[in-house]
Motif scaffolding. Structure first.
Motif, PDB file in Angstrom:
ATOM      1  N   THR A  45      -3.397  -0.011   5.463  1.00 46.99           N
ATOM      2  CA  THR A  45      -2.474  -0.524   4.438  1.00 46.99           C
ATOM      3  C   THR A  45      -2.610  -2.040   4.289  1.00 46.99           C
ATOM      4  N   ASP A  74       4.416   2.629   3.153  1.00 52.15           N
ATOM      5  CA  ASP A  74       3.124   2.058   2.785  1.00 52.15           C
ATOM      6  C   ASP A  74       3.029   1.787   1.290  1.00 52.15           C
ATOM      7  N   GLU A 119      -5.577   5.896   0.609  1.00 50.87           N
ATOM      8  CA  GLU A 119      -5.361   5.726   2.047  1.00 50.87           C
ATOM      9  C   GLU A 119      -4.998   7.084   2.609  1.00 50.87           C
TER      10      GLU A 119
HETATM   11 MG   LIG Z   1      -0.813   2.761   6.362  1.00 55.70          MG
END
Ligand SMILES: [Mg+2]
Ligand SMILES: Nc1nc2c(ncn2[C@@H]2O[C@H](COP(=O)(O)OP(=O)(O)OP(=O)(O)O)[C@@H](O)[C@H]2O)c(=O)[nH]1
Length: 271
Positions: A45, A74, A119
């Motif tokens: 992140t 996040d 992610e």
């Molecule tokens: Mg993360």
């Protein structure tokens, strides 16, 4: 072959066909997907926030999807960059599947967006087997995790077409064995490029963005081979072996592999 393997293969086969559909849909929209994999807390992140911020400064249209089992933390962090961001909650699953992505990519982000960074859930085992229709698979490891990680997680590192060392600002403090790490990366994935990065000092953030844009420009397809091996009926452990032996896990349907571009002069590129 135990039942778990049968179930696992059915799930992978379904995901594979989803990945083919997703690739076609992404190509039609001119969208390139970058899949980021690492263990929890490696700095996905933090690095992504730096990438999104840099892309915005350069006027590049990028977006990010971040996946977790729980919390929107996040997405909140990434949204600080000003880029369009979505949180994907996997509802207890330790990896992303194409079905979850397709839902979030329906009409999002806006037309004209070039890159979507994904992610993945913080985990070096589960997400490694899942083809998400990505153009670039980036596996990250922080300097605090130890140099043996590529050997312990050969699928995650073997199927990567770019390896990123994170938190490089801490390398000296934790006595990071860089030569050992690189040797281990080479054993599971000879020739893969390795970048040094730090979200704190911005080291290597430009390089990662350039590699991502190069993947978009080349229109190269990177498809993890392992999912197909699974359908052929191999045992799970076999995949690890194959990643070892083959040295890389991607079939290349496009031209030159963008991740293998010439190293930059920033000192971030190592291999
Ligand atoms: Mg993360
Ligand atoms: N010194 C230093 N710390 C960092 C760097 N990148 C991330 N961190 C710290 O490492 C911790 C974890 O970073 P995250 O970005 O949340 O890691 P992550 O991989 O996204 O974690 P999960 O999403 O939970 O898997 C945070 O406390 C960050 O501030 C870096 O480049 N240098």
């Amino acid at each position: 072959m135990c039942r778990i393997d049968d179930v696992r293969e059915a799930v992978l086969a379904k995901n594979d066909s989803g990945a083919r559909g997703l690739r076609a849909a992404l190509a039609e929209r001119g969208l390139t997907l970058i899949n980021l994999l690492s263990s929890p807390g490696s700095g996905k992140t933090a690095l992504l926030e730096a990438e999104l911020t840099l892309a915005r400064e350069r006027g590049l249209p990028v977006a990010a999807l971040t996946a977790d089992l729980a919390t929107e933390n996040d997405a909140t962090r990434l949204a600080r960059s000003g880029a369009p961001v979505k949180q994907v909650l996997t509802d207890g699953l330790c990896h992303l599947e194409t079905g979850m992505l397709s839902r979030h990519l329906d009409g999002w982000p806006d037309l004209g967006t070039r890159l979507v960074f994904v992610e993945n859930v913080g985990n070096l085992v589960c997400p490694a087997s899942y083809d998400l229709g990505e153009s670039l698979r980036v596996t990250l490891a922080s300097v605090t995790e130890g140099e043996d990680k590529p050997l312990k997680y050969p699928v995650a590192f073997g199927l990567a077409n770019l390896v990123v060392i994170t938190k490089y600002d801490l390398a000296e403090a934790v006595d990071f064995d860089e030569a050992g790490f690189l040797a281990n990366v080479r054993r599971v994935n000879p020739g893969v490029e390795v970048l040094r990065t730090s979200a704190r000092t911005a080291l290597g953030t430009g390089d990662l963005l350039e590699r991502s844009l190069a993947a978009a420009d080349a229109g190269t397809v990177h498809q993890p081979v392992m999912a197909r091996d699974a359908r052929a009926g191999h045992h799970h452990h076999h995949h690890d072996d194959r990643a070892h032996e083959a040295g890389h896990g991607y079939s290349r349907e496009g031209s030159a592999q963008p991740a293998q571009a010439e190293p930059e002069s920033t000192g971030a590129a190592l291999l």
